[in-house]
Enzyme design. Structure first.
Site, PDB file in Angstrom:
ATOM      1  N   SER A 139      47.176  44.943  52.254  1.00 53.81           N
ATOM      2  CA  SER A 139      47.977  44.375  51.166  1.00 53.81           C
ATOM      3  C   SER A 139      48.270  45.478  50.171  1.00 53.81           C
ATOM      4  CB  SER A 139      47.196  43.255  50.483  1.00 53.81           C
ATOM      5  OG  SER A 139      47.853  42.830  49.302  1.00 53.81           O
ATOM      6  N   TYR A 152      38.855  40.379  46.620  1.00 58.49           N
ATOM      7  CA  TYR A 152      40.021  40.427  47.508  1.00 58.49           C
ATOM      8  C   TYR A 152      40.668  41.814  47.466  1.00 58.49           C
ATOM      9  CZ  TYR A 152      44.557  39.738  49.556  1.00 58.49           C
ATOM     10  OH  TYR A 152      45.675  39.880  50.347  1.00 58.49           O
TER      11      TYR A 152
END
Length: 192
Positions: A139, A152
């Site tokens: 990401s 995360y």
């Protein structure tokens, strides 16, 4: 000869899109996710639309034991994986110290531990054959710290770093490792 791709998190979102894309190129797919009904529906669609074989392995790979068991099940089924797409993952939001530790640890188990296990197992198979490709879905979150999503963002930084290192280690053995680092994408991810 068409290549077989194993895609984790294939029941929705980016994983589903990557599975359909690979099938459009004429390659067989190994679909992995927790939701067997969604996987079977996707497998039926892929086989009907593209004339390839779609194998279904319903599994929650959020532990290294489950990821290892998946590798064994795929090998027992006689499937050689040419492309591994590690897409399964989830996030969370809130202050780290106020979130349930079990949720944070489960995120690490799936986003990091399962990915490492699958890269190790399938990467070794590929290196022994002298060819293969691994795509790890990271990401843009992996390029900076993320307050309110600390674990995360950190897990995706790990994916970025590991992918680059493994690519250097495995390239001379015929295996490439790439990290896909999308920004925000409208999928079920944001709702969950």
């Amino acid at each position: 000869m068409p290549e077989t791709a194993l895609i984790t998190g294939a029941s929705s979102g980016i994983g589903r899109a990557l599975a359909i894309h690979h099938a459009k190129t004429g390659g067989d797919v190994v679909l992995v996710a927790r939701r067997e009904d969604a996987l079977r529906e996707l497998a039926t669609k892929i086989e009907a639309d593209h004339g390839v074989t779609a194998h279904v392995f319903a599994a929650d790979i959020g532990t290294s034991d489950a990821a290892f068991a998946l590798h064994q099940s795929v090998k027992t089924a006689g499937i050689d994986v040419d492309i591994l797409i590690n897409n399964a993952g989830f996030g969370g939001q809130g202050l780290h110290i106020e979130r349930e530790l079990s949720s944070e640890m489960a995120m690490i188990d799936l986003n990091i531990d399962a990915l490492v296990t699958l890269c190790h197992a399938f990467g070794r198979d590929m290196a022994n054959r002298g060819s293969g490709r691994i795509l790890n879905v990271g990401s843009t979150a992996g390029f900076l710290p993320g307050p309110m999503q600390a674990v995360y963002f950190a897990s995706k930084a790990f994916v970025n770093s590991l992918s680059q290192a493994l690519d250097e280690e495995l390239r001379d053995r015929g295996v490439t490792v790439t990290v896909l680092a999308p920004g925000y994408v409208e999928t079920e991810f944001a709702q969950t």
